[in-house]
Design a protein around this motif. Structure first.
Motif, PDB file in Angstrom:
ATOM      1  N   ARG A 151      39.366  36.455  36.692  1.00 53.31           N
ATOM      2  CA  ARG A 151      38.758  35.133  36.740  1.00 53.31           C
ATOM      3  C   ARG A 151      38.975  34.570  38.140  1.00 53.31           C
ATOM      4  N   GLY A 152      38.055  33.702  38.560  1.00 56.85           N
ATOM      5  CA  GLY A 152      38.146  33.120  39.885  1.00 56.85           C
ATOM      6  C   GLY A 152      38.353  31.621  39.821  1.00 56.85           C
ATOM      7  N   VAL A 153      39.382  31.139  40.497  1.00 59.61           N
ATOM      8  CA  VAL A 153      39.648  29.697  40.604  1.00 59.61           C
ATOM      9  C   VAL A 153      39.021  29.234  41.918  1.00 59.61           C
ATOM     10  N   ALA A 200      37.784  28.239  35.202  1.00 60.49           N
ATOM     11  CA  ALA A 200      37.693  29.344  36.149  1.00 60.49           C
ATOM     12  C   ALA A 200      36.344  30.023  36.010  1.00 60.49           C
ATOM     13  N   ALA A 201      35.876  30.641  37.087  1.00 61.23           N
ATOM     14  CA  ALA A 201      34.594  31.331  37.094  1.00 61.23           C
ATOM     15  C   ALA A 201      34.775  32.807  36.776  1.00 61.23           C
ATOM     16  N   GLY A 202      33.665  33.430  36.303  1.00 58.41           N
ATOM     17  CA  GLY A 202      33.675  34.855  36.058  1.00 58.41           C
ATOM     18  C   GLY A 202      33.760  35.198  34.593  1.00 58.41           C
ATOM     19  N   PRO A 203      33.626  36.487  34.300  1.00 55.99           N
ATOM     20  CA  PRO A 203      33.437  37.601  35.253  1.00 55.99           C
ATOM     21  C   PRO A 203      31.967  37.744  35.670  1.00 55.99           C
ATOM     22  N   GLY A 204      31.727  38.638  36.628  1.00 56.25           N
ATOM     23  CA  GLY A 204      30.366  38.882  37.080  1.00 56.25           C
ATOM     24  C   GLY A 204      30.165  38.435  38.516  1.00 56.25           C
ATOM     25  N   LEU A 215      33.459  39.642  40.227  1.00 60.42           N
ATOM     26  CA  LEU A 215      34.709  39.653  39.462  1.00 60.42           C
ATOM     27  C   LEU A 215      34.597  40.631  38.302  1.00 60.42           C
ATOM     28  N   LYS A 216      35.641  41.433  38.122  1.00 60.17           N
ATOM     29  CA  LYS A 216      35.667  42.387  37.011  1.00 60.17           C
ATOM     30  C   LYS A 216      35.874  41.659  35.685  1.00 60.17           C
ATOM     31  N   ARG A 231      40.147  32.074  44.509  1.00 59.81           N
ATOM     32  CA  ARG A 231      41.354  32.899  44.332  1.00 59.81           C
ATOM     33  C   ARG A 231      41.231  33.654  43.012  1.00 59.81           C
ATOM     34  N   LYS A 232      41.401  34.970  43.069  1.00 59.36           N
ATOM     35  CA  LYS A 232      41.292  35.803  41.876  1.00 59.36           C
ATOM     36  C   LYS A 232      42.592  35.771  41.068  1.00 59.36           C
TER      37      LYS A 232
END
Length: 250
Positions: free
Chosen positions: A30-32, A43-47, A25-26, A59-60
């Motif tokens: 963020r990633g759900v 949410a996860a991220g970034p990285g 992820l930039k 889902r981004k």
């Protein structure tokens, strides 16, 4: 050749498996993550993100400020003037989980809400207010949108009304109205000037009435002003009573 052909499907399967496990992820993303259909609190991220195949789905969500052009809306103002108005809104996702879970498509939902809010707010104002008080209207629309989209994890930072298009016939009517308004103001200013001048003259008359000497000086000053122009003829007023008194003198 037969050995190489045997390994090709395995390599493809391994590549697909890795792409489903490893996600990057930039900084602005963020990633759900859904684990067996359930979503986490954050949410996860970034990285680098590692997912469990089949069990987890991600889902981004773009966290940058988004710019959306509100399509032209037909609005009837409070004074029954039909206008066409369009605007632009600036918003961003502040809670990626709510933006994914609470609304099906937060971009489409925000766009539709902006259109209805634009018509609703502008319909409560006159045309003059639409043209002259855009800053106030922008702020009112932004506050309403921000309040409505808060439950979706959306923050509306700004709203700008771009164009207010009026029919040509209405433009001519507005021009006539503006001309009449200017004429009204000029008459009011002239009347105020006459009123102030009359008030000052009344004050001056009261002062002169209490001082005969001041009246005589004012009279002589007026004669001096008239004598400055040689084309003027000076006529000295002389009452009939004074003339009779002079004639009766021996």
């Amino acid at each position: 050749m037969g050995g190489i052909g045997f390994f090709i499907p395995i390599i493809v399967f391994a590549f697909v498996l890795l792409t489903s496990i490893i996600k990057v992820l930039k900084e602005y993303e963020r990633g759900v993550i859904f684990t067996l259909g359930r979503v986490g609190k954050k949410a996860a991220g970034p990285g680098l993100i590692l997912l469990i195949p089949v069990i987890q789905v991600m889902r981004k969500v773009d966290m940058r400020t988004l710019v959306h052009d509100v399509p032209t809306q037909d609005v009837i103002s409070q004074d029954n003037v039909s206008v066409k108005v369009n605007a632009v809104i600036y918003y961003r996702v502040v809670d990626a989980v709510r933006a994914v879970v609470q609304v099906e498509n937060y971009m489409a939902a925000t766009s539709q809400l902006a259109q209805t809010t634009l018509r609703s707010v502008l319909g409560k104002h006159d045309l003059d207010e639409m043209l002259q008080e855009r800053d106030k209207l922008n702020k009112d629309i932004q506050e309403i949108l921000d309040l409505q989209t808060e439950a979706w994890g959306i923050k509306v930072s700004n709203v700008e009304i771009k164009h207010v298009d009026v029919d040509q016939s209405m433009i001519r009517a507005i021009a006539r109205q503006a001309e009449a308004e200017r004429e009204r103001r000029s008459k009011v200013i002239l009347a105020e000037g006459e009123y102030q001048a009359a008030a000052k003259l009344s004050e001056a008359a009261s002062v002169l009435a209490t001082s005969p000497g001041a009246m005589e000086l004012r009279y002589l000053n007026s004669l001096q002003d008239i004598a400055g122009d040689r084309t003027n003829t000076i006529v000295f007023p002389f009452s009939m009573g004074e003339l009779a008194a002079q004639l009766r003198r021996p």
